[in-house]
Design a protein around this motif. Structure first.
Motif: not given
Length: 291
Positions: A192-203, A214-216, A229-241
């Motif tokens: 679902d994360a790979m679909l959500g980021c648009g890397l694939f369009s269907r399962s 690597s791409r994901f 960068s928008r927040l000005g602090r380290r709050e987000w990680t790739g896994d949280a995204v």
């Protein structure tokens, strides 16, 4: 008309699509990847529990998934295994992955067949790569991209070490192990994360190889850096995204029914994103090996 400007033609086609979708009662939900607003992403991440509950409701034993997820997401529990990995912990992570995602017969048994020495050796190779990447990342400015290529390459080498040395542990399972303790370097590559980021369009297009990881990972870690960068602090990680994308995708897929029906063809078509906006990788077939 052939004289119509291309932009006007695209707008006209979009208007027809929207009209058609609305006529069929299909809601067009904007992609989370279209937003760089931290509030939008925080909102999606905060819906993780709701998405998990909805998914669990369709299981034979809802409490099993909830219990496994609570254990997996427990940062204190995860910290205890950061320096080492045994077969028991590996097996429990695989069990969580299968409960929350696509069940694959025999995968848990394959993972359990790895002896302690082999599991610890494979993990130590991955650990060496990620500890160095983590130290380098701590020295960088928030949102800095200068060393991101090196960090992403280290993550790929770490996942490859586990994929190469463990039976029944492919790139996707390796990311489930590593994302739990190194979320800023490795993101769990759930369907679902790979679909959500648009890397694939269907399962049916999803692949579970190193190239896909690597791409994901590049997509979600880059988004984490942008949000920080928008927040000005380290709050987000790739896994949280990745979890925010997973939650949004699961809620959209299951709707309000609490069960996982197949998406209507028209809805699937309207959700398709252009390859250029998400790094491509469309038109590939799903391969089931050792995800």
């Amino acid at each position: 008309s052939s004289c119509m400007p291309r932009r006007s033609l695209r707008i006209a086609r979009l208007a027809i699509l929207v009209s058609s979708c609305c006529g069929h009662g299909i809601a067009l939900m904007p992609s989370l990847m279209d937003s760089s607003n931290p509030s939008d992403w925080s909102g999606a991440l905060s819906s993780y529990g709701e998405a998990l509950d909805m998914l669990a409701a369709g299981k034979k034993d809802p409490s099993k998934l909830k219990s496994l997820d609570a254990w997996y997401m427990d940062s204190k529990q995860a910290a205890k295994t950061k320096g080492d990995l045994d077969t028991s912990t590996l097996s429990k992570i695989v069990e969580w992955k299968l409960s929350r995602g696509t069940f694959r017969p025999g995968l848990l048994q394959k993972a359990q067949s790895n002896d302690e020495k082999t599991v610890r050796h494979a993990y130590s190779l991955a650990l060496a790569e990620l500890m160095l990447a983590e130290q380098s990342d701590a020295q960088r400015a928030i949102g800095e991209d200068a060393a991101s290529a090196d960090a992403l390459a280290a993550a790929t080498r770490a996942v490859k070490a586990m994929d190469k040395n463990l039976f029944g542990v492919g790139p996707a399972t390796a990311t489930a192990v590593l994302a739990r303790v190194f979320p800023g370097s490795v993101a769990f590559m759930s369907d679902d994360a790979m679909l959500g980021c648009g890397l694939f369009s269907r399962s049916a297009e999803i692949k579970y190889d190193m190239k896909t990881f690597s791409r994901f990972n590049e997509i979600v870690q880059s988004r984490a850096r942008l949000l920080n960068s928008r927040l000005g602090r380290r709050e987000w990680t790739g896994d949280a995204v990745g979890r925010a994308l997973w939650a949004r995708q699961v809620l959209a897929r299951l709707g309000a029914t609490g069960s996982p029906p197949k998406a209507p063809a028209a809805a699937a078509a309207s959700a398709k994103r252009p390859a250029a906006t998400a790094g491509g990788a469309l038109g590939v077939r799903k391969t089931i090996g050792k995800p």
